[in-house]
Motif scaffolding. Sequence first.
Motif, PDB file in Angstrom:
ATOM      1  N   UNK A 113       0.856  -1.187   0.000  1.00 62.81           N
ATOM      2  CA  UNK A 113       0.000   0.000   0.000  1.00 62.81           C
ATOM      3  C   UNK A 113       0.888   1.231   0.000  1.00 62.81           C
ATOM      4  N   UNK A 114       0.592   2.189  -0.874  1.00 60.65           N
ATOM      5  CA  UNK A 114       1.384   3.419  -0.935  1.00 60.65           C
ATOM      6  C   UNK A 114       0.473   4.626  -1.089  1.00 60.65           C
ATOM      7  N   UNK A 115       0.743   5.680  -0.274  1.00 67.89           N
ATOM      8  CA  UNK A 115      -0.042   6.912  -0.295  1.00 67.89           C
ATOM      9  C   UNK A 115      -1.527   6.618  -0.097  1.00 67.89           C
ATOM     10  N   UNK A 116      -1.829   5.822   0.918  1.00 67.26           N
ATOM     11  CA  UNK A 116      -3.215   5.496   1.245  1.00 67.26           C
ATOM     12  C   UNK A 116      -3.549   6.060   2.620  1.00 67.26           C
ATOM     13  N   UNK A 117      -4.856   6.157   2.885  1.00 70.06           N
ATOM     14  CA  UNK A 117      -5.303   6.657   4.190  1.00 70.06           C
ATOM     15  C   UNK A 117      -6.562   5.918   4.621  1.00 70.06           C
ATOM     16  N   UNK A 118      -6.708   5.760   5.920  1.00 67.21           N
ATOM     17  CA  UNK A 118      -7.903   5.149   6.511  1.00 67.21           C
ATOM     18  C   UNK A 118      -8.097   3.730   5.987  1.00 67.21           C
ATOM     19  N   UNK A 119      -7.114   2.890   6.291  1.00 65.19           N
ATOM     20  CA  UNK A 119      -7.127   1.495   5.844  1.00 65.19           C
ATOM     21  C   UNK A 119      -7.273   0.585   7.063  1.00 65.19           C
ATOM     22  N   UNK A 120      -8.176  -0.380   6.985  1.00 58.02           N
ATOM     23  CA  UNK A 120      -8.354  -1.357   8.055  1.00 58.02           C
ATOM     24  C   UNK A 120      -8.191  -2.765   7.480  1.00 58.02           C
ATOM     25  N   UNK A 121      -7.406  -3.587   8.167  1.00 62.97           N
ATOM     26  CA  UNK A 121      -7.259  -5.001   7.806  1.00 62.97           C
ATOM     27  C   UNK A 121      -7.572  -5.802   9.062  1.00 62.97           C
ATOM     28  N   UNK A 122      -8.577  -6.673   8.961  1.00 60.94           N
ATOM     29  CA  UNK A 122      -9.127  -7.288  10.161  1.00 60.94           C
ATOM     30  C   UNK A 122      -9.275  -8.803   9.994  1.00 60.94           C
ATOM     31  N   UNK A 123      -8.735  -9.548  10.954  1.00 58.35           N
ATOM     32  CA  UNK A 123      -9.088 -10.941  11.147  1.00 58.35           C
ATOM     33  C   UNK A 123      -8.563 -11.937  10.133  1.00 58.35           C
TER      34      UNK A 123
END
Length: 215
Positions: free
Chosen positions: A113-123
């Motif tokens: 991931x590059x130049x991203x915002x508000x990222x969630x990775x779950x479970x």
Amino acid sequence: MATSVVVQLCTLLLLQTFPYIFGADLCLNYMNISVSDASSSADSSSCLKGTFACKTLEYALSNVTNCTYVSISCSGPLTVNAPINVANVYGLILEAGVTNQMVQCSKGAGLRFQAVRDIQIVGLYWYQCSIRHPTFSSYGGGEGSSAIVFIESMDLSIERNTFTSSYGTGLSMYNVGGTVTIQNCSFVNNTVTGCVGSSCNVQSRGLHIQFGCVN
């Protein structure tokens, strides 16, 4: 080893990279995409609209747009055969749709991931993943590999993930800021053995973070 980290750093300067107002809700609604090994799943523009499930995570994430929820629900491990690059998006949630969902990678495959915002990775349970990436100036440049890497990004949440048998580092973050949360994650048997790149010997074998500000 379970790890919990919450950090806020360099919020104002990092905002220069993103064309929206800090503190506002970035996503009022989410596009829902599912990834499944069901016989009805297929990689096409229709799966990106939620008409039916996508077949591969590569297709779903390579075509992802802002404000998207991606769930993975497979009867067994989901195989990733190629590197996945996601850039310049915000409001992405990637979550397991079933308990203990494994993502198993071919060597050289992982998420960047590059130049991203508000990222969630779950479970999710990441197994033998290793995408190649630069390691930046703190270690004199060069390249290494990680299961998942974030570069020049902010407002990241990694919760209830397991990183195991990665070729290199399980989770790497370079020049990140805003609010970074790593909660209830496990890092098991990640090793420099099999790592691809010139700077593998300096990599953390579980979690590596470099905080900074993006101009």
